[in-house]
Each structure stands twice: as structure tokens, then as C-alpha cells.
Enzyme design. Structure first.
Site, PDB file in Angstrom:
ATOM      1  N   ASP A  10      -5.949  15.490  -4.008  1.00  0.00           N
ATOM      2  CA  ASP A  10      -6.103  15.680  -2.582  1.00  0.00           C
ATOM      3  C   ASP A  10      -6.872  14.375  -2.029  1.00  0.00           C
ATOM      4  O   ASP A  10      -7.926  14.200  -2.995  1.00  0.00           O
ATOM      5  CB  ASP A  10      -6.345  17.002  -2.148  1.00  0.00           C
ATOM      6  CG  ASP A  10      -6.240  16.974  -0.608  1.00  0.00           C
ATOM      7  OD1 ASP A  10      -5.322  16.599   0.046  1.00  0.00           O
ATOM      8  OD2 ASP A  10      -7.411  17.495  -0.007  1.00  0.00           O
ATOM      9  N   SER A  11      -6.924  14.186  -0.875  1.00  0.00           N
ATOM     10  CA  SER A  11      -7.799  13.339  -0.437  1.00  0.00           C
ATOM     11  C   SER A  11      -9.183  13.878  -0.327  1.00  0.00           C
ATOM     12  O   SER A  11     -10.186  13.286  -0.090  1.00  0.00           O
ATOM     13  CB  SER A  11      -7.327  13.002   1.286  1.00  0.00           C
ATOM     14  OG  SER A  11      -7.060  14.172   1.885  1.00  0.00           O
ATOM     15  N   TYR A  42      -7.090  10.778   4.630  1.00  0.00           N
ATOM     16  CA  TYR A  42      -6.055   9.784   4.232  1.00  0.00           C
ATOM     17  C   TYR A  42      -5.001   9.603   5.612  1.00  0.00           C
ATOM     18  O   TYR A  42      -4.205   8.676   5.697  1.00  0.00           O
ATOM     19  CB  TYR A  42      -5.327  10.307   3.267  1.00  0.00           C
ATOM     20  CG  TYR A  42      -5.735  10.086   1.822  1.00  0.00           C
ATOM     21  CD1 TYR A  42      -7.040   9.717   1.539  1.00  0.00           C
ATOM     22  CD2 TYR A  42      -5.069  10.102   0.673  1.00  0.00           C
ATOM     23  CE1 TYR A  42      -7.514   9.438   0.322  1.00  0.00           C
ATOM     24  CE2 TYR A  42      -5.374   9.845  -0.597  1.00  0.00           C
ATOM     25  CZ  TYR A  42      -6.925   9.420  -0.812  1.00  0.00           C
ATOM     26  OH  TYR A  42      -7.556   9.110  -1.992  1.00  0.00           O
ATOM     27  N   GLY A  43      -5.122  10.729   6.118  1.00  0.00           N
ATOM     28  CA  GLY A  43      -4.063  11.019   7.275  1.00  0.00           C
ATOM     29  C   GLY A  43      -3.992  10.098   8.541  1.00  0.00           C
ATOM     30  O   GLY A  43      -2.765   9.919   9.147  1.00  0.00           O
ATOM     31  N   CYS A  73      -1.805  16.580  -1.544  1.00  0.00           N
ATOM     32  CA  CYS A  73      -2.066  16.244   0.061  1.00  0.00           C
ATOM     33  C   CYS A  73      -0.501  15.990   0.809  1.00  0.00           C
ATOM     34  O   CYS A  73       0.163  15.174   0.066  1.00  0.00           O
ATOM     35  CB  CYS A  73      -2.800  14.708  -0.201  1.00  0.00           C
ATOM     36  SG  CYS A  73      -3.124  14.065   1.389  1.00  0.00           S
ATOM     37  N   ASN A  74      -0.518  16.495   1.709  1.00  0.00           N
ATOM     38  CA  ASN A  74       0.889  16.168   2.483  1.00  0.00           C
ATOM     39  C   ASN A  74       0.743  14.686   2.908  1.00  0.00           C
ATOM     40  O   ASN A  74       2.273  14.233   2.803  1.00  0.00           O
ATOM     41  CB  ASN A  74       1.000  17.054   3.813  1.00  0.00           C
ATOM     42  CG  ASN A  74       1.142  18.516   3.656  1.00  0.00           C
ATOM     43  OD1 ASN A  74       1.996  19.093   3.933  1.00  0.00           O
ATOM     44  ND2 ASN A  74       0.096  19.221   3.052  1.00  0.00           N
ATOM     45  N   THR A  75      -0.076  14.055   3.094  1.00  0.00           N
ATOM     46  CA  THR A  75       0.186  12.546   3.626  1.00  0.00           C
ATOM     47  C   THR A  75       0.437  11.947   2.650  1.00  0.00           C
ATOM     48  O   THR A  75       1.558  11.077   2.673  1.00  0.00           O
ATOM     49  CB  THR A  75      -1.130  12.086   4.074  1.00  0.00           C
ATOM     50  OG1 THR A  75      -1.711  13.235   5.309  1.00  0.00           O
ATOM     51  CG2 THR A  75      -1.206  10.682   4.462  1.00  0.00           C
ATOM     52  N   GLU A 152     -12.690  22.135   8.684  1.00  0.00           N
ATOM     53  CA  GLU A 152     -13.873  21.681   7.775  1.00  0.00           C
ATOM     54  C   GLU A 152     -15.197  22.114   8.273  1.00  0.00           C
ATOM     55  O   GLU A 152     -16.240  22.480   7.908  1.00  0.00           O
ATOM     56  CB  GLU A 152     -13.868  20.265   7.532  1.00  0.00           C
ATOM     57  CG  GLU A 152     -12.631  19.780   6.896  1.00  0.00           C
ATOM     58  CD  GLU A 152     -12.893  18.739   5.999  1.00  0.00           C
ATOM     59  OE1 GLU A 152     -13.971  18.091   5.862  1.00  0.00           O
ATOM     60  OE2 GLU A 152     -11.875  18.364   5.057  1.00  0.00           O
ATOM     61  N   CYS A 184      -0.032  20.354   6.529  1.00  0.00           N
ATOM     62  CA  CYS A 184      -1.324  19.709   6.114  1.00  0.00           C
ATOM     63  C   CYS A 184      -2.074  20.766   5.250  1.00  0.00           C
ATOM     64  O   CYS A 184      -1.987  22.037   5.469  1.00  0.00           O
ATOM     65  CB  CYS A 184      -1.815  19.426   7.340  1.00  0.00           C
ATOM     66  SG  CYS A 184      -3.502  18.690   7.006  1.00  0.00           S
ATOM     67  N   THR A 185      -2.861  20.018   4.495  1.00  0.00           N
ATOM     68  CA  THR A 185      -3.628  21.146   3.375  1.00  0.00           C
ATOM     69  C   THR A 185      -4.591  22.182   3.973  1.00  0.00           C
ATOM     70  O   THR A 185      -4.664  23.115   3.610  1.00  0.00           O
ATOM     71  CB  THR A 185      -4.479  20.349   2.337  1.00  0.00           C
ATOM     72  OG1 THR A 185      -5.100  19.246   3.265  1.00  0.00           O
ATOM     73  CG2 THR A 185      -3.524  19.543   1.375  1.00  0.00           C
ATOM     74  N   HIS A 186      -4.935  21.576   5.277  1.00  0.00           N
ATOM     75  CA  HIS A 186      -6.107  22.579   5.867  1.00  0.00           C
ATOM     76  C   HIS A 186      -5.404  23.485   6.725  1.00  0.00           C
ATOM     77  O   HIS A 186      -6.154  24.613   7.170  1.00  0.00           O
ATOM     78  CB  HIS A 186      -6.799  21.638   6.900  1.00  0.00           C
ATOM     79  CG  HIS A 186      -7.695  20.735   6.170  1.00  0.00           C
ATOM     80  ND1 HIS A 186      -7.385  19.782   5.546  1.00  0.00           N
ATOM     81  CD2 HIS A 186      -9.287  20.600   6.158  1.00  0.00           C
ATOM     82  CE1 HIS A 186      -8.400  18.926   4.926  1.00  0.00           C
ATOM     83  NE2 HIS A 186      -9.533  19.504   5.323  1.00  0.00           N
TER      84      HIS A 186
HETATM   85  N1  DGL Z   1      -5.052  16.421   2.791  1.00  0.00           N
HETATM   86  C1  DGL Z   1      -4.535  15.807   4.064  1.00  0.00           C
HETATM   87  C2  DGL Z   1      -3.140  16.369   4.300  1.00  0.00           C
HETATM   88  O1  DGL Z   1      -2.549  17.275   3.737  1.00  0.00           O
HETATM   89  C3  DGL Z   1      -5.305  16.284   5.321  1.00  0.00           C
HETATM   90  C4  DGL Z   1      -6.802  15.378   5.404  1.00  0.00           C
HETATM   91  C5  DGL Z   1      -6.600  13.986   5.485  1.00  0.00           C
HETATM   92  O2  DGL Z   1      -6.300  13.455   6.309  1.00  0.00           O
HETATM   93  O3  DGL Z   1      -6.865  13.367   4.492  1.00  0.00           O
HETATM   94  O4  DGL Z   1      -2.246  15.641   4.949  1.00  0.00           O
END
Ligand code: DGL
Length: 265
Positions: A10-11, A42-43, A73-75, A152, A184-186
Site C-alpha cells: 500500500d502507499s 498516492y491518491g 491500495c485502491n489508488t 490518520e 479507499c483503504t482508510h
Molecule cells: N491507500 C490509498 C487508497 O486506498 C489512500 C492513501 C493515499 O492516497 O495514498 O487509495
């Protein structure tokens, strides 16, 4: 397949929501988690940059002799999954397809909302995956960039979280969706507030859906592991910050952790 580890990247810390679900339903698997904490988020980045970063993460995990790769990571899943799959010979599982499938199975009024980072929403990866399953479903995407820092910061309930969630999701309520994908992961950490604000809507947690797909893939390949699996963590920035925030995401201790530098091509 044996006891070779599963690789997850993941990012940053967010992918621990996926790791949590994978280790919950596959407790015997050895897992290596990589969080690219030096370059998160990353997003907000361009597709070219996200793809370059994701190749570097993939190459690192391949060197650890993983048997299966999860793009938590979804992105990255939205932008680079196909290119990663083309590069490697092991199974690569992203979070978009499992979330899309669960949403299609859940919706009754055929109106689905997707929330995620700007890059994920801009890519239209979720709408494409949903429409590939049922082209008549209407899909509404909405970026919610403040959700990541909110989580976070550990502001996942209380008045500030509530106001931010209400402000973003007002449009989604107006669209009359009956299913909302937490793309999104969060976002699973905001599930309580999101569910309060959208009380009759079914929330789809891509992390849980992805873990189920991983289980099915490994079952069909006879994973053959037993006992308690080991989890090893790698990060590209300070381990302390990752441990502090990460233990909250994971709801368990993070012990075996190492800082590394990714090979930049
Ligand atoms: N992990 C990213 C996602 O799921 C969220 C955090 C990021 O922007 O890197 O898209």
C-alpha cells in the site's frame, strides 16, 4: 504454493485494513506487508507516478519470494493493476473488482455510490468494473480527500468527523444510492460515522471482499499451511510513526518491522 508468504503493499498505513481481514480469515498464512510511507499519499499523484511507485513496490516484494500479491491500495488497484499483472507470473489481486462485485450483489435500486481518493475516482475504475457486471446500474463517484488525514489523526468519531462526513456525503444522499463502496483503504475506520450519516445504505468494505477473494484463490491452489502465520512489515520511512498509527488500524501489535529503501529505476 507451500509456506511462501503472501505479499501486500500500500502507499502507507492504510493497507493494514486489508492485511487485518486477510490475516483474520487466513491466520496460518505468512504475510509480508510493504507500506511506502516515504511517498504517501498516492491518491493525489498522476497515473504515471502511481504506476512507477507501484512497480518498485512490486519488485521489492517479488524479491521476497511471495506466492501471491495483494494490491491493497485502491489508488494503485484503480490505475496500475493490469500493468502489474502483465509484469508478474504469480496471482495479483486488487481491491476494485471484489468491491465492485459485492456492490452489484447488494444494490436493489441499482444506484451505487463510490467514495475514494481523487485519483481513484478520476480513473473511473469502480464504475467500469460495476458496469462490466451490469451495464444498467447507475454509479456515482465522489472524492473525499479529507477522510485520509482525518483517519490518520484518529478523528474517526466525534463532531469533527461527523461534520466532514456530512458535508462530503450530502450529494451522495441526494443521489439516492442504496449501496456505498468504501473505495479507499482508510475509509473502513470511518464506517461508524458514515453509517450514521447514511443510515439506510449498505456499506461495502473492499478490504473484507478482497480477503475473501484471496481465500478462494489460495483454496483452489491448495495453500497447505498450518499453525500461526508470521507477519513481517517493511516501510520506506520512520518505523515509529507507522507502528503508532498502524496498531490502531490493525488492532494488534506490530513487532517485526524494518525500514528499507526501494530501488528507484
Ligand atoms: N491507500 C490509498 C487508497 O486506498 C489512500 C492513501 C493515499 O492516497 O495514498 O487509495
Amino acid at each position: 504454493m507451500s509456506d511462501r508468504p503472501i505479499g501486500i503493499f500500500d502507499s502507507g498505513v492504510g493497507g493494514l485494513t486489508v492485511l487485518k481481514e486477510v490475516s483474520r480469515i487466513l491466520p496460518s498464512e505468512n504475510i509480508i506487508y510493504l507500506g511506502d510511507t516515504a511517498r504517501v499519499p498516492y491518491g493525489i499523484r498522476s497515473p504515471e507516478t502511481v504506476t512507477r511507485y507501484s512497480f518498485e513496490c512490486t519488485e521489492f516484494l517479488l524479491r521476497q519470494d511471495i506466492k501471491l500479491l495483494i494490491v491493497a491500495c485502491n489508488t494503485v488497484s484503480a490505475i496500475s493493476l493490469k500493468e502489474i499483472q502483465k509484469k508478474v507470473s504469480i496471482p495479483v489481486i486488487g481491491v476494485i473488482e471484489p468491491g465492485a462485485r459485492a456492490a452489484v450483489n447488494s444494490t436493489k435500486n441499482r444506484r451505487i455510490g463510490i467514495i475514494g481518493t481523487e485519483a481513484t475516482i478520476k480513473s473511473s475504475a469502480y464504475p467500469k468494473a460495476i458496469k462490466a457486471l451490469d451495464k444498467d446500474i447507475e454509479v456515482f463517484g465522489l472524492p473525499c480527500p479529507l477522510f485520509v488525514p482525518l483517519v490518520e489523526e484518529d478523528w474517526t468519531d466525534g463532531i469533527i468527523a461527523r461534520l466532514v462526513v456530512e458535508k462530503y456525503l450530502k450529494d451522495m444522499i441526494d443521489k439516492g444510492v442504496d449501496t456505498l463502496v468504501l473505495g479507499c483503504t482508510h475509509y473502513p475506520l470511518l464506517k461508524g460515522v458514515i453509517q450514521d450519516v447514511m443510515n439506510n445504505v449498505c456499506l461495502v468494505d473492499s478490504a473484507i471482499e478482497t480477503a475473501k477473494v484471496v481465500r478462494d484463490v489460495l483454496k483452489s491452489r491448495e495453500s497447505g499451511v498450518s499453525g500461526q502465520g508470521r507477519i513481517k512489515f517493511y516501510v520506506t520511512d520512520s518505523t515509529e510513526k507507522f507502528v503508532n498509527v498502524g496498531e490502531r488500524f490493525l488492532q494488534s501489535r506490530i513487532e517485526d518491522i524494518e525500514k528499507i529503501t526501494l530501488e528507484v529505476r
